[in-house]
Design a protein around this motif. Structure first.
Motif, PDB file in Angstrom:
ATOM      1  N   TRP A  23       0.838  -1.210   0.000  1.00  0.00           N
ATOM      2  CA  TRP A  23       0.000   0.000   0.000  1.00  0.00           C
ATOM      3  C   TRP A  23       0.872   1.259   0.000  1.00  0.00           C
ATOM      4  O   TRP A  23       0.619   2.203  -0.770  1.00  0.00           O
ATOM      5  N   SER A  24       1.919   1.275   0.820  1.00  0.00           N
ATOM      6  CA  SER A  24       2.798   2.455   0.890  1.00  0.00           C
ATOM      7  C   SER A  24       3.478   2.704  -0.456  1.00  0.00           C
ATOM      8  O   SER A  24       3.546   3.845  -0.928  1.00  0.00           O
ATOM      9  N   ALA A  66      -1.490   0.894 -12.752  1.00  0.00           N
ATOM     10  CA  ALA A  66      -0.039   0.716 -12.957  1.00  0.00           C
ATOM     11  C   ALA A  66       0.699   0.859 -11.630  1.00  0.00           C
ATOM     12  O   ALA A  66       1.646   0.101 -11.346  1.00  0.00           O
ATOM     13  N   ALA A  67       0.269   1.822 -10.825  1.00  0.00           N
ATOM     14  CA  ALA A  67       0.938   2.043  -9.534  1.00  0.00           C
ATOM     15  C   ALA A  67       0.814   0.804  -8.653  1.00  0.00           C
ATOM     16  O   ALA A  67       1.779   0.379  -8.000  1.00  0.00           O
ATOM     17  N   PHE A  68      -0.383   0.206  -8.690  1.00  0.00           N
ATOM     18  CA  PHE A  68      -0.584  -0.966  -7.828  1.00  0.00           C
ATOM     19  C   PHE A  68       0.236  -2.154  -8.315  1.00  0.00           C
ATOM     20  O   PHE A  68       0.906  -2.829  -7.517  1.00  0.00           O
ATOM     21  N   ASP A  69       0.202  -2.415  -9.625  1.00  0.00           N
ATOM     22  CA  ASP A  69       0.959  -3.559 -10.159  1.00  0.00           C
ATOM     23  C   ASP A  69       2.450  -3.387  -9.884  1.00  0.00           C
ATOM     24  O   ASP A  69       3.146  -4.344  -9.519  1.00  0.00           O
ATOM     25  N   ALA A  70       2.938  -2.165 -10.065  1.00  0.00           N
ATOM     26  CA  ALA A  70       4.371  -1.913  -9.824  1.00  0.00           C
ATOM     27  C   ALA A  70       4.707  -2.081  -8.342  1.00  0.00           C
ATOM     28  O   ALA A  70       5.786  -2.594  -7.985  1.00  0.00           O
ATOM     29  N   ALA A  71       3.786  -1.682  -7.484  1.00  0.00           N
ATOM     30  CA  ALA A  71       4.028  -1.816  -6.036  1.00  0.00           C
ATOM     31  C   ALA A  71       4.102  -3.286  -5.639  1.00  0.00           C
ATOM     32  O   ALA A  71       4.961  -3.687  -4.843  1.00  0.00           O
ATOM     33  N   VAL A  72       3.196  -4.084  -6.205  1.00  0.00           N
ATOM     34  CA  VAL A  72       3.223  -5.525  -5.911  1.00  0.00           C
ATOM     35  C   VAL A  72       4.549  -6.113  -6.372  1.00  0.00           C
ATOM     36  O   VAL A  72       5.210  -6.877  -5.642  1.00  0.00           O
ATOM     37  N   ALA A  73       4.949  -5.762  -7.594  1.00  0.00           N
ATOM     38  CA  ALA A  73       6.199  -6.298  -8.141  1.00  0.00           C
ATOM     39  C   ALA A  73       7.387  -5.880  -7.278  1.00  0.00           C
ATOM     40  O   ALA A  73       8.292  -6.688  -6.998  1.00  0.00           O
TER      41      ALA A  73
END
Lengths: 310, 338
Positions: free
Chosen positions: B185-186, B200-207
């Motif tokens: 989340w951060s 995109a922000a979420f997928d990149a954060a997960v990665a």
């Protein structure tokens, strides 16, 4: 009738002091610990993050380890004060002249129970155990009851003539005061479980109402069966009053801790403080009810006599 | 009503009540140990809400956790009903053992937490102070298990080693889940704030969260063999400690009392620096011997090498040789043994 020996008066005075300190300080602060959920504010025993039980570094303690540590520290100190007072009572009974053997044995039992209760508290902290916390909470009530017993047995009024009533009334008062005491203790288990996050609200409610019924019956039998026994009737009146207050506090605690008002507040901290104060007051009043019920049972068991046998 | 009738009626009522109470206690029924209602989330923008929905779709919610797909390698249970149930059990342990300090979602926003110093860890940033990993690397599941099992000395975080092993393991997995969720989340929020679209922000954060736990980064820092921590080593360590280029004394003070000029305003009697959680950063009083992250030589070595995460205590692994760090460890031990 000869006046009680000075040593017995000393034991009685020390028992009063121990009862006041135990309920007012040790149990009161202990209840605050559970209400504020800071029982593990420092998980060490007997040392306190470098300090000792007899360190009076309150400001430094609060600043370094938080207010929770201060509450826990003062609880331990109050427990130590209880221990010193019951030790003094035991010594006064053992070494005083003219103290009855029963008082000496009771004083020893109070001392042993207090030491055991302190060790239970230590075990609860060191094992980080909620079950240990429940047992520690019950142990506190047992200590209070034993101190009440010492207080009654060492009282000058113990040698007064017993209250008299019909054989049926005496038997019923003994039964109902004993049943009320047993139910109160059982209810304390449910209450302690509830306060230590093990659920059991329904059990607490059912047992509280049942214990209240038993207490009311015990008070009623006292009023109707022992019309001339003012000491007994006064005790029943005090128990009655404490029970009424306790029912009000219980209802308010439910409303603000579990019921519809639990989440309605603009200030989370204000609500928390209110809840902690209510829960602690409910606990303290419960201890007073228990102490009064214990005193009534002792009176009924040892200080009443059937008229036929008089 | 006469007394005999009252006696008989009372006996019936009290016997029934006592029996019901005992049965309820034995069944553990009645609730009241329940969970406070979760506060509804508030969002500044529609994109933030979309981001949160994506987080909930992958992780579930704190009161109903879901084992996220793809996080098995990071140490979480495999996605699916079994994984969800496993985390759900951990949540129940969390409720009874952890919630009153660490809060509903690990944010430590409780009044009990406000009564404690040091304040219980806020998991919201996805940062844990004491880890076995290198500078910049996140905590491993093993780090969390160690802390939960052993506690943090001289804090209110006691060890839970006495819990049943299944409870300890599941609550560790749940805490790890909270940490990974918060970290994701951060990262996602930071990318959203930088202008990336929510998806995109979420997928990149997960990665990024998964990458931080892949390969060597997720491995514990290798601690070289411990040399003799004798007086000679302590003397060498004292020189390093006093070296202004290294800067230990700036924060910990010349005598190691934890109130160096860079962190403590003696005139105003206040701390000057804050940690990542916005709390006053209080360097350890090295004379006290009270080390929250462990006082064993290897613990102290790792702390100097990797720093204390989320605090101004920097990592010295890239500035000091291993032998010099051991000398500092010898000095710290001599300070606390004076």
């Amino acid at each position: 009738m000869s006046p009680p020996p000075p040593a017995l008066r000393r034991v009685h005075a020390l028992a009063w002091a121990a009862l006041i300190v135990t309920i007012g300080l040790t149990v009161g602060i202990g209840g605050t610990i559970t209400s504020a959920e800071v029982g593990m504010a420092y998980p060490t025993w007997p040392d306190i993050n470098g300090g000792s039980l007899f360190s009076f570094f309150y400001g430094e303690l609060a600043a370094r380890f938080g207010w929770g540590s201060l509450i826990e520290h003062t609880h331990r100190q109050a427990g130590a004060l209880t221990g010193l007072l019951v030790l003094a009572a035991a010594l006064a009974s053992w070494f005083g002249r003219g103290v009855p053997r029963a008082v000496r044995l009771l004083a020893a039992a109070v001392l042993l129970a207090t030491v055991a209760q302190g060790l239970l508290g230590a075990g609860r902290v060191l094992a980080n155990s909620y079950a240990g916390a429940v047992v520690h909470a019950l142990g506190a009530q047992a200590v209070v009851l034993l101190i009440v017993a010492l207080l009654k047995r060492s009282a000058p009024a113990w040698s007064d003539a017993p209250a008299t009533g019909s054989a049926a009334h005496v038997a019923r008062l003994r039964l109902w005061s004993g049943a009320a005491l047993a139910l109160l203790f059982l209810n304390l288990f449910a209450a302690a479980s509830l306060r230590h996050k093990q659920g059991a609200f329904a059990a607490h409610l059912v047992l509280a109402l049942t214990a209240a019924a038993a207490l009311l019956l015990a008070a009623w039998f006292t009023r109707t069966g022992f019309r001339g026994a003012e000491r007994l009737r006064s005790l029943a009146r005090r128990m009655h009053a404490a029970l009424g207050l306790q029912i009000l506090l219980g209802a308010a605690s439910w409303l603000y801790l579990l019921g519809p008002l639990a989440d309605e507040s603009g200030s989370a901290r204000g609500l928390f403080v209110g809840q902690a104060v209510l829960a602690t007051a409910h606990l303290l009043c419960g201890v007073l009810v228990l102490a009064a019920a214990g005193a009534l049972w002792i009176e009924a068991r040892w200080r009443t006599r059937a008229e036929e046998a008089a | 009503m006469n007394t005999a009738a009252a006696h008989r009626f009372g006996l019936a009522i009290v016997a029934a009540g006592a029996l019901a109470g005992i049965v309820l206690i034995l069944r553990g029924a009645g609730g009241g140990g329940g969970e406070p209602a979760a506060p509804p989330p508030e969002f500044a923008t529609a994109e933030e809400r979309e981001l949160f929905d994506r987080l909930a779709a992958l992780f579930g919610a704190p009161e109903q956790p879901r084992a996220p797909a793809g996080f098995e390698a990071a140490g979480l249970p495999a996605a699916g009903a079994n994984g969800d149930a496993h985390l759900g059990f951990g949540r129940r342990v969390w409720r009874t053992q952890c919630l009153h300090c660490h809060g509903h979602d690990g944010s430590a926003n409780t009044t009990t937490a406000a009564l404690l110093n040091p304040r219980p860890r806020d998991f919201g940033l996805g940062i844990v102070k004491f880890t076995s990993t290198a500078a910049g690397a996140p905590a491993t599941r093993a780090d969390l298990e160690r802390t939960i099992r052993q506690g943090l000395p001289f804090t209110a975080m006691s060890g839970f080693d006495a819990l049943p092993e299944s409870s300890l393991q599941t609550v560790t997995d749940y805490a790890h889940w909270l940490l990974l969720r918060a970290e994701t989340w951060s990262r996602a929020l930071a990318r959203l704030d930088a202008g990336e679209p929510a998806a995109a922000a979420f997928d990149a954060a997960v990665a990024a969260t998964l990458a931080a736990r892949a390969g060597a980064a997720a491995q514990p820092l290798a601690v070289p063999p411990e040399p003799p921590l004798d007086a000679a080593a302590a003397a060498r360590g004292a020189r390093i400690y006093a070296d202004p280029a290294i800067g230990c004394a700036g924060c910990h003070g010349a005598e190691g009392a934890g109130r160096g000029p860079l962190v403590w305003d003696a005139a105003a009697e206040k701390w000057l620096l804050q940690d990542a959680w916005g709390l006053p950063a209080q360097p350890r009083d090295l004379n006290s011997g009270q080390f929250h992250g462990g006082a064993a030589p290897a613990d102290l070595f790792r702390r100097i090498h990797a720093g204390v995460k989320g605090t101004p205590m920097p990592a010295f692994g890239d500035r000091l040789e291993a032998a010099q760090i051991w000398d500092l460890v010898a000095h710290l031990r001599s300070l606390s043994q004076r």
